[in-house]
Design a protein around this motif. Structure first.
Motif, mmCIF file in Angstrom:
data_model
loop_
_atom_site.group_PDB
_atom_site.id
_atom_site.type_symbol
_atom_site.label_atom_id
_atom_site.label_comp_id
_atom_site.label_asym_id
_atom_site.label_seq_id
_atom_site.Cartn_x
_atom_site.Cartn_y
_atom_site.Cartn_z
ATOM 1 N N ASN A 189 0.786 -1.206 0.115
ATOM 2 C CA ASN A 189 -0.143 0.043 0.015
ATOM 3 C C ASN A 189 0.824 1.188 -0.120
ATOM 4 O OD1 ASN A 189 -2.422 -1.464 0.081
ATOM 5 N ND2 ASN A 189 -2.141 -1.821 2.154
ATOM 6 N N ARG A 221 -0.398 -0.791 7.760
ATOM 7 C CA ARG A 221 -1.449 -1.089 6.509
ATOM 8 C C ARG A 221 -0.270 -1.490 5.375
ATOM 9 N NH1 ARG A 221 -3.649 4.390 7.353
ATOM 10 N NH2 ARG A 221 -2.596 5.633 6.026
ATOM 11 N N GLY A 233 0.289 -4.214 3.524
ATOM 12 C CA GLY A 233 -0.301 -4.682 2.402
ATOM 13 C C GLY A 233 0.887 -6.064 1.449
ATOM 14 N N ASN A 259 -4.901 -6.100 5.831
ATOM 15 C CA ASN A 259 -4.347 -5.002 4.825
ATOM 16 C C ASN A 259 -4.339 -5.470 3.391
ATOM 17 O OD1 ASN A 259 -3.803 -3.491 6.928
ATOM 18 N ND2 ASN A 259 -1.868 -4.648 7.229
ATOM 19 N N THR A 260 -4.746 -6.783 3.167
ATOM 20 C CA THR A 260 -5.206 -7.095 1.555
ATOM 21 C C THR A 260 -6.584 -7.388 1.644
ATOM 22 O OG1 THR A 260 -3.067 -8.125 1.399
ATOM 23 C CG2 THR A 260 -4.840 -8.860 0.011
ATOM 24 N N GLN A 261 -7.296 -6.505 0.754
ATOM 25 C CA GLN A 261 -8.718 -6.512 0.563
ATOM 26 C C GLN A 261 -9.350 -7.935 0.445
ATOM 27 O OE1 GLN A 261 -10.380 -4.616 -2.783
ATOM 28 N NE2 GLN A 261 -12.149 -4.048 -1.854
ATOM 29 N N ASN A 262 -10.370 -8.325 1.182
ATOM 30 C CA ASN A 262 -11.090 -9.437 1.136
ATOM 31 C C ASN A 262 -10.418 -10.698 2.023
ATOM 32 O OD1 ASN A 262 -13.560 -7.937 0.631
ATOM 33 N ND2 ASN A 262 -13.038 -8.221 -1.353
ATOM 34 N N SER A 322 -6.353 3.576 9.333
ATOM 35 C CA SER A 322 -6.666 2.170 8.946
ATOM 36 C C SER A 322 -5.564 1.361 9.110
ATOM 37 C CB SER A 322 -7.221 2.092 7.432
ATOM 38 O OG SER A 322 -6.396 2.400 6.532
#
Length: 345
Positions: free
Chosen positions: A93, A110, A112, A175-178, A261
């Protein structure tokens, strides 16, 4: 004591820059032989068929690409875990993406899964002289659709299998979507089934059995933990790491960066992570060993994790706030604590 003097200076720097500076200093200290090169041998235990010289390990995330194995080993850890690594390199990120919360002895990140990819990690392992127990933590690339996440995990497992003492499957980073959706019963059942099938094939191909460990979140409901525990036993998974960072801000809502976040680690996570360990220990009844991580900032925190049911523990944020001497303090305290006897699984 030296770290105590340096910490105020490091905390004035950008966290990622301070991270690089600290590793540079650690590498130089290793070259000058300021640290012993062997792990502290106390409370050895056999877990997942592996012989750990002491139960204090490094959590994944501090050395994502395995660039500093020899220097980290000199701190006295009983084992090291590197990663999270993904099949392809990715930047993670955008910064800023790490925030210290010194009033709470905590960190929010975050990042990522920023890493140079699994091939570079393997090159770094091959260059190192590290001979101890090495966990390799694997994840999916951020742009891999969730329905194809299993493909990324299988790729990672195949590539690192030869070099790992155990492989950790990270399905719990916030921190990785879904990504955390992979902890749901149906998705996890499918993922574990394919990982176990691949493990059997790789065991035959390489002539060695490499344990698979699943890393879970601290923000699960009790029913979700029950479901996960049942699936771990059903698929004969070798271990579970409890826990990853939390998305909760309970107790620190009033602090300046609390609403950034990302995953929160450090002291605010201590009790939450220990509670998950206690529940897992009750549900698993010794069938699957637990590696305890999350908010271990002191000797007491470490011993509480072990008494809650963890067989091994891992450090990360505690090192940022208390320095590398925390490893030896905890290992030596465990060594003299007769209630922490060796366990075998």
């Amino acid at each position: 004591m030296l770290y105590t003097l340096l910490r105020p200076l490091l905390f004035k720097l950008d966290p990622e820059f301070a991270h690089r500076i600290t590793f540079s200093a650690l590498e130089n200290a290793k070259k000058l032989r300021l640290f012993k090169s062997t792990p502290i041998a106390c409370q050895p235990r056999t877990i997942m068929g592996l012989d750990f010289p002491n139960p204090v390990g490094l959590a994944a995330g501090l050395d994502k690409d395995g660039e500093h194995l020899d220097a980290l080993a000199a701190l006295g850890f009983g084992f090291l875990e590197i990663g999270t690594v993904t099949p392809r390199p990715q930047p993670g990120n955008p910064p800023p993406r790490i925030f210290r919360v010194p009033q709470a002895n905590a960190v929010i990140n975050r990042l990522g899964f920023n890493n140079q990819g699994v091939d570079r990690l393997i090159e770094n392992i091959q260059r190192s002289g590290y001979q101890g127990i090495l966990g390799i933590n694997i994840g999916k690339n951020f742009d891999t659709p969730l329905e194809k996440a299993t493909d990324d995990y299988l790729t990672g497992l195949r590539k690192v299998y030869r070099y790992a003492s155990y492989v950790t499957v990270n399905i719990s980073s916030p921190n990785t979507q879904n990504l955390r959706q992979l902890q749901a019963a149906d998705a996890l059942d499918q993922l574990l089934g394919q990982l176990k099938s691949e493990q059997i094939k790789l065991t035959q191909a390489h002539g060695k059995y490499v344990p698979i460990v699943i890393k879970i979140a601290p923000d699960l409901e009790s029913a979700q933990i029950e479901s996960i525990a049942a699936l771990l036993m059903e698929h004969q998974i070798d271990g579970v790491i409890a826990t990853n960072t939390t998305i909760s801000r309970l107790g620190i809502e009033h602090l300046p960066v609390a609403q950034e976040s990302g995953g929160l680690s450090g002291a605010p996570l201590t009790q939450r992570a220990t509670a998950v360990i206690q529940q897992l220990h009750y549900l698993l009844q010794g069938a699957v060993p637990i590696i305890g991580v999350g908010g271990i900032m002191s000797v007491d925190d470490a011993q509480n994790k072990l008494r809650a049911g963890a067989s091994l523990i891992q450090l990360y944020t505690g090192l940022i706030y208390h320095g590398p001497d925390l490893v030896r303090k905890i290992a030596q305290a465990i060594c003299t604590d007769q209630s922490q006897h060796s366990l075998a699984y």
